[in-house]
Design an enzyme around this catalytic site. Structure first.
Site, PDB file in Angstrom:
ATOM      1  N   LYS A   1      17.708 -17.896  10.152  1.00  0.00           N
ATOM      2  CA  LYS A   1      16.905 -16.669  10.280  1.00  0.00           C
ATOM      3  C   LYS A   1      17.346 -15.851  11.497  1.00  0.00           C
TER       4      LYS A   1
ATOM      5  N   HIS B   1      11.610 -11.859  -6.194  1.00  0.00           N
ATOM      6  CA  HIS B   1      10.365 -11.209  -6.649  1.00  0.00           C
ATOM      7  C   HIS B   1       9.381 -12.152  -7.327  1.00  0.00           C
ATOM      8  N   ARG B   2       9.789 -13.399  -7.595  1.00  0.00           N
ATOM      9  CA  ARG B   2       8.818 -14.322  -8.199  1.00  0.00           C
ATOM     10  C   ARG B   2       8.170 -15.241  -7.168  1.00  0.00           C
TER      11      ARG B   2
ATOM     12  N   TYR C   1      16.621 -23.997   9.646  1.00  0.00           N
ATOM     13  CA  TYR C   1      16.082 -22.774   9.013  1.00  0.00           C
ATOM     14  C   TYR C   1      15.997 -21.659  10.058  1.00  0.00           C
TER      15      TYR C   1
ATOM     16  N   HIS D   1       3.778 -25.544   2.256  1.00  0.00           N
ATOM     17  CA  HIS D   1       3.150 -25.349   3.573  1.00  0.00           C
ATOM     18  C   HIS D   1       1.741 -25.947   3.575  1.00  0.00           C
TER      19      HIS D   1
ATOM     20  N   LEU E   1       2.301 -17.623   6.091  1.00  0.00           N
ATOM     21  CA  LEU E   1       1.713 -16.804   5.022  1.00  0.00           C
ATOM     22  C   LEU E   1       1.046 -17.675   3.968  1.00  0.00           C
TER      23      LEU E   1
ATOM     24  N   ARG F   1      -4.681 -30.698  -2.653  1.00  0.00           N
ATOM     25  CA  ARG F   1      -5.147 -32.074  -2.451  1.00  0.00           C
ATOM     26  C   ARG F   1      -6.667 -32.144  -2.473  1.00  0.00           C
TER      27      ARG F   1
ATOM     28  N   SER G   1      11.012 -15.407  10.183  1.00  0.00           N
ATOM     29  CA  SER G   1       9.820 -16.243  10.283  1.00  0.00           C
ATOM     30  C   SER G   1       9.511 -16.497  11.753  1.00  0.00           C
ATOM     31  N   SER G   2       8.246 -16.811  12.041  1.00  0.00           N
ATOM     32  CA  SER G   2       7.859 -17.070  13.436  1.00  0.00           C
ATOM     33  C   SER G   2       8.551 -18.312  14.015  1.00  0.00           C
ATOM     34  N   CYS G   3       9.175 -19.129  13.165  1.00  0.00           N
ATOM     35  CA  CYS G   3       9.847 -20.329  13.689  1.00  0.00           C
ATOM     36  C   CYS G   3      11.155 -19.998  14.411  1.00  0.00           C
TER      37      CYS G   3
ATOM     38  N   LEU H   1       6.156 -16.124  -3.329  1.00  0.00           N
ATOM     39  CA  LEU H   1       4.908 -15.699  -2.680  1.00  0.00           C
ATOM     40  C   LEU H   1       5.036 -14.273  -2.148  1.00  0.00           C
ATOM     41  N   VAL H   2       6.063 -14.030  -1.357  1.00  0.00           N
ATOM     42  CA  VAL H   2       6.203 -12.735  -0.690  1.00  0.00           C
ATOM     43  C   VAL H   2       6.723 -11.663  -1.646  1.00  0.00           C
ATOM     44  N   GLY H   3       7.791 -11.991  -2.378  1.00  0.00           N
ATOM     45  CA  GLY H   3       8.395 -11.000  -3.271  1.00  0.00           C
ATOM     46  C   GLY H   3       7.398 -10.503  -4.303  1.00  0.00           C
TER      47      GLY H   3
HETATM   48  N1  LIG Z   1       5.773 -18.660   3.075  1.00  0.00           N
HETATM   49  C1  LIG Z   1       5.620 -18.467   4.380  1.00  0.00           C
HETATM   50  O1  LIG Z   1       4.683 -18.986   5.007  1.00  0.00           O
HETATM   51  C2  LIG Z   1       6.591 -17.602   5.127  1.00  0.00           C
HETATM   52  C3  LIG Z   1       7.669 -16.982   4.512  1.00  0.00           C
HETATM   53  N2  LIG Z   1       8.506 -16.193   5.264  1.00  0.00           N
HETATM   54  C4  LIG Z   1       9.706 -15.570   4.677  1.00  0.00           C
HETATM   55  O2  LIG Z   1       9.392 -14.775   3.557  1.00  0.00           O
HETATM   56  C5  LIG Z   1      10.464 -14.836   2.609  1.00  0.00           C
HETATM   57  C6  LIG Z   1       9.938 -15.238   1.253  1.00  0.00           C
HETATM   58  O3  LIG Z   1       9.283 -16.486   1.367  1.00  0.00           O
HETATM   59  P1  LIG Z   1       8.305 -17.035   0.209  1.00  0.00           P
HETATM   60  O4  LIG Z   1       7.957 -15.940  -0.707  1.00  0.00           O
HETATM   61  O5  LIG Z   1       7.245 -17.808   0.897  1.00  0.00           O
HETATM   62  O6  LIG Z   1       9.239 -18.072  -0.538  1.00  0.00           O
HETATM   63  P2  LIG Z   1       9.164 -18.562  -2.063  1.00  0.00           P
HETATM   64  O7  LIG Z   1       9.816 -19.895  -2.088  1.00  0.00           O
HETATM   65  O8  LIG Z   1       7.783 -18.408  -2.581  1.00  0.00           O
HETATM   66  O9  LIG Z   1      10.087 -17.503  -2.806  1.00  0.00           O
HETATM   67  C7  LIG Z   1      11.448 -17.410  -2.546  1.00  0.00           C
HETATM   68  C8  LIG Z   1      12.116 -16.704  -3.675  1.00  0.00           C
HETATM   69  O10 LIG Z   1      13.530 -16.673  -3.439  1.00  0.00           O
HETATM   70  C9  LIG Z   1      14.184 -17.038  -4.639  1.00  0.00           C
HETATM   71  N3  LIG Z   1      15.467 -17.689  -4.369  1.00  0.00           N
HETATM   72  C10 LIG Z   1      15.688 -18.804  -3.657  1.00  0.00           C
HETATM   73  N4  LIG Z   1      16.992 -19.110  -3.675  1.00  0.00           N
HETATM   74  C11 LIG Z   1      17.608 -18.167  -4.419  1.00  0.00           C
HETATM   75  C12 LIG Z   1      18.943 -17.934  -4.818  1.00  0.00           C
HETATM   76  N5  LIG Z   1      19.937 -18.757  -4.442  1.00  0.00           N
HETATM   77  N6  LIG Z   1      19.206 -16.870  -5.595  1.00  0.00           N
HETATM   78  C13 LIG Z   1      18.222 -16.048  -6.000  1.00  0.00           C
HETATM   79  N7  LIG Z   1      16.946 -16.198  -5.662  1.00  0.00           N
HETATM   80  C14 LIG Z   1      16.633 -17.255  -4.877  1.00  0.00           C
HETATM   81  C15 LIG Z   1      13.237 -18.011  -5.298  1.00  0.00           C
HETATM   82  O11 LIG Z   1      13.525 -18.173  -6.664  1.00  0.00           O
HETATM   83  P3  LIG Z   1      13.399 -19.654  -7.290  1.00  0.00           P
HETATM   84  O12 LIG Z   1      12.015 -20.122  -6.957  1.00  0.00           O
HETATM   85  O13 LIG Z   1      13.634 -19.395  -8.730  1.00  0.00           O
HETATM   86  O14 LIG Z   1      14.461 -20.459  -6.615  1.00  0.00           O
HETATM   87  C16 LIG Z   1      11.885 -17.372  -5.021  1.00  0.00           C
HETATM   88  O15 LIG Z   1      11.587 -16.390  -5.967  1.00  0.00           O
HETATM   89  C17 LIG Z   1      11.487 -15.824   3.171  1.00  0.00           C
HETATM   90  O16 LIG Z   1      12.514 -15.124   3.814  1.00  0.00           O
HETATM   91  C18 LIG Z   1      10.691 -16.606   4.178  1.00  0.00           C
HETATM   92  O17 LIG Z   1      11.501 -17.062   5.224  1.00  0.00           O
HETATM   93  C19 LIG Z   1       8.311 -15.993   6.604  1.00  0.00           C
HETATM   94  C20 LIG Z   1       7.260 -16.566   7.238  1.00  0.00           C
HETATM   95  C21 LIG Z   1       6.314 -17.428   6.572  1.00  0.00           C
HETATM   96  C1  LIG Z   2       6.055 -20.882   8.072  1.00  0.00           C
HETATM   97  C2  LIG Z   2       6.662 -22.048   8.811  1.00  0.00           C
HETATM   98  O1  LIG Z   2       6.382 -23.264   8.146  1.00  0.00           O
HETATM   99  C3  LIG Z   2       6.936 -24.449   8.711  1.00  0.00           C
HETATM  100  O2  LIG Z   2       6.332 -24.762   9.926  1.00  0.00           O
HETATM  101  P1  LIG Z   2       4.869 -25.249  10.100  1.00  0.00           P
HETATM  102  O3  LIG Z   2       4.021 -24.123  10.549  1.00  0.00           O
HETATM  103  O4  LIG Z   2       4.846 -26.444  10.982  1.00  0.00           O
HETATM  104  O5  LIG Z   2       4.486 -25.613   8.606  1.00  0.00           O
HETATM  105  P2  LIG Z   2       3.465 -26.358   7.697  1.00  0.00           P
HETATM  106  O6  LIG Z   2       2.620 -25.329   7.066  1.00  0.00           O
HETATM  107  O7  LIG Z   2       4.221 -27.233   6.790  1.00  0.00           O
HETATM  108  O8  LIG Z   2       2.586 -27.302   8.659  1.00  0.00           O
HETATM  109  C4  LIG Z   2       1.674 -26.809   9.605  1.00  0.00           C
HETATM  110  C5  LIG Z   2       0.883 -27.926  10.230  1.00  0.00           C
HETATM  111  O9  LIG Z   2       0.015 -28.464   9.240  1.00  0.00           O
HETATM  112  C6  LIG Z   2       0.061 -29.893   9.257  1.00  0.00           C
HETATM  113  N1  LIG Z   2      -0.318 -30.416   7.935  1.00  0.00           N
HETATM  114  C7  LIG Z   2      -1.450 -31.138   7.686  1.00  0.00           C
HETATM  115  N2  LIG Z   2      -1.488 -31.533   6.406  1.00  0.00           N
HETATM  116  C8  LIG Z   2      -0.373 -30.994   5.827  1.00  0.00           C
HETATM  117  C9  LIG Z   2       0.121 -31.044   4.492  1.00  0.00           C
HETATM  118  O10 LIG Z   2      -0.446 -31.655   3.612  1.00  0.00           O
HETATM  119  N3  LIG Z   2       1.280 -30.361   4.256  1.00  0.00           N
HETATM  120  C10 LIG Z   2       1.940 -29.655   5.230  1.00  0.00           C
HETATM  121  N4  LIG Z   2       3.072 -28.983   4.899  1.00  0.00           N
HETATM  122  N5  LIG Z   2       1.492 -29.621   6.516  1.00  0.00           N
HETATM  123  C11 LIG Z   2       0.358 -30.287   6.795  1.00  0.00           C
HETATM  124  C12 LIG Z   2       1.488 -30.168   9.667  1.00  0.00           C
HETATM  125  O11 LIG Z   2       1.644 -31.483  10.151  1.00  0.00           O
HETATM  126  C13 LIG Z   2       1.699 -29.112  10.744  1.00  0.00           C
HETATM  127  O12 LIG Z   2       1.154 -29.540  11.963  1.00  0.00           O
HETATM  128  C14 LIG Z   2       8.370 -24.342   9.123  1.00  0.00           C
HETATM  129  O13 LIG Z   2       9.007 -25.534   8.742  1.00  0.00           O
HETATM  130  C15 LIG Z   2       8.998 -23.074   8.800  1.00  0.00           C
HETATM  131  O14 LIG Z   2       9.365 -23.104   7.460  1.00  0.00           O
HETATM  132  C16 LIG Z   2       8.134 -21.895   8.994  1.00  0.00           C
HETATM  133  O15 LIG Z   2       8.606 -20.834   9.321  1.00  0.00           O
END
Ligand SMILES: NC(=O)C1=CN([C@@H]2O[C@H](COP(=O)(O)OP(=O)(O)OC[C@H]3O[C@@H](n4cnc5c(N)ncnc54)[C@H](OP(=O)(O)O)[C@@H]3O)[C@@H](O)[C@H]2O)C=CC1
Ligand SMILES: C[C@H]1O[C@H](OP(=O)(O)OP(=O)(O)OC[C@H]2O[C@@H](n3cnc4c(=O)[nH]c(N)nc43)[C@H](O)[C@@H]2O)[C@@H](O)[C@@H](O)C1=O
Length: 324
Positions: free
Chosen positions: A155, A26-27, A151, A194, A181, A202, A122-124, A29-31
């Protein structure tokens, strides 16, 4: 242990505002977006644990938690998450931690009587060269993108575990597959985040220092689809209310941009006026991953927040909460 309470006469998700809901992660991005959404809808009985309070990789602790709390609904947004560099650098963490968290939570949720669970992938999960836009049935039709296959495998196992429990136990476990996201509470780490938060930070730091150029990764040619996390949270609630099927469901915006176009947009929102330098020694990752989200649209849900509005919202959150 009893297994799931799955009777057809019990109230729907949205009509049961007193129901106990465990939002794992819950802390993050998504939660955090899901918690904001549930509170705004009037839910009053959320069960939340920080990572320090409950490490979801520890099976015995997860079981004790479920035995004590007995939540009615679970939304699993806890995971080891990161951008292309983190995924490529820590493959063991990405496969092991994610398999542990999801296996512990999904199994305990079933065994301690949770009515419905939503798992987030995730879309990956899709093959590197999947047809575009990517339909749900492209899963397991080709090789994965190497930078995040560890990863992705975790998933895919989560999706399959939800399907297996539905088939064997008639338990209501569903999976949502969000696209890339962004939004408030994102991770702005310079290397492990990401692309969108990495660029925002930056460019902001370069603007403040008066730097003339900023280095960005790869060639800028890959295409990505971005969804604001508040739209995702709305979609998650929609699925909890309206979807109970075997197949996972794509959740995207339907709009894609090149990384170069994204960089120009972030630059404009942040107000950085210098040059971009592309570091082609850094990986591009998958060339394109636009999801086909027509299944969710057909059920009645579509996103609302444009990329430009979402970037403005995220940058104002960054200015208030992250910058030094
Ligand atoms: N961000 C994105 O672009 C995308 C995210 N998703 C999915 O959405 C979901 C959430 O992602 P997002 O919110 O971005 O991730 P964050 O890293 O922002 O949040 C993940 C959360 O999970 C908690 N967590 C991690 N490990 C543990 C553990 N061992 N025990 C308890 N809590 C834990 C973290 O707590 P702490 O930080 O304290 O470790 C944090 O609060 C994931 O399943 C991800 O795959 C899917 C597609 C894209
Ligand atoms: C959500 C998704 O996120 C991950 O996949 P991804 O989409 O490739 O993620 P990304 O956001 O890190 O990069 C997107 C693009 O952007 C370019 N890029 C430029 N400059 C920076 C830069 O400064 N940082 C990062 N991270 N990327 C950069 C980078 O080279 C790439 O071409 C998965 O591992 C997987 O976790 C997953 O599911």
């Amino acid at each position: 242990m009893s297994g799931a309470n799955n009777d057809a006469t019990s109230p729907s998700f949205l009509s049961d505002k007193l129901a106990k809901i465990f939002v794992a992660g819950h802390r993050g991005l998504v939660g955090s977006a899901i918690v904001r959404k549930l509170l705004a809808l009037g839910f009053t009985n959320l069960v939340l644990r920080t990572h320090a309070e409950l490490d979801l990789t520890r099976q015995a602790d997860v079981e004790s938690f479920f035995a004590a709390e007995k939540p009615r609904f679970v939304i699993l947004a806890a995971a080891k998450v990161g951008g292309i560099h983190a995924n490529n650098t820590y493959p063991a963490d990405f496969i092991a931690v994610n398999l542990q968290i999801q296996t512990n939570v999904i199994d305990a949720a079933y065994r301690f009587g949770v009515k419905k669970l939503l798992f987030l992938g995730s879309s990956c999960i899709y093959p590197k060269f999947a047809p575009q836009p990517i339909p749900e049935n492209a899963l397991l039709t080709g090789p994965l993108e190497p930078t995040n296959e560890w990863y992705a495998i975790a998933k895919i196992a989560g999706i399959k575990m939800c399907q297996a429990y539905r088939i064997q136990y008639n338990w209501d476990a569903i999976s949502g597959m969000p696209t890339n996201l962004y939004g408030p509470h994102d991770n702005f780490h310079p290397e492990n985040s990401h692309v969108l938060p990495a660029m925002m930070r930056r460019f902001h730091e370069a603007k403040v220092k008066g730097a003339e150029e900023v280095v960005v990764w790869g060639t800028g040619s890959p295409l990505r689809e971005f969804l604001h996390v508040d739209d995702l949270a709305d979609g998650v609630v929609f699925m909890m209310e309206s979807y109970s099927g075997l197949e996972h469901v794509n959740v995207g915006s339907g709009k894609e941009v090149t990384i170069k176009e994204l960089a120009e947009l972030v630059k404009e929102v942040v107000g950085f006026e210098g040059r971009l330098v592309w570091d082609s020694t850094k990986p591009d990752g998958t060339p394109r991953k636009l999801m086909d989200s027509s299944k969710l649209a057909g059920l009645g849900w579509t996103p609302k927040i444009s990329l430009k509005d979402g970037l403005v919202d995220t940058y104002s959150w960054y200015l208030e909460n992250v910058k030094q």
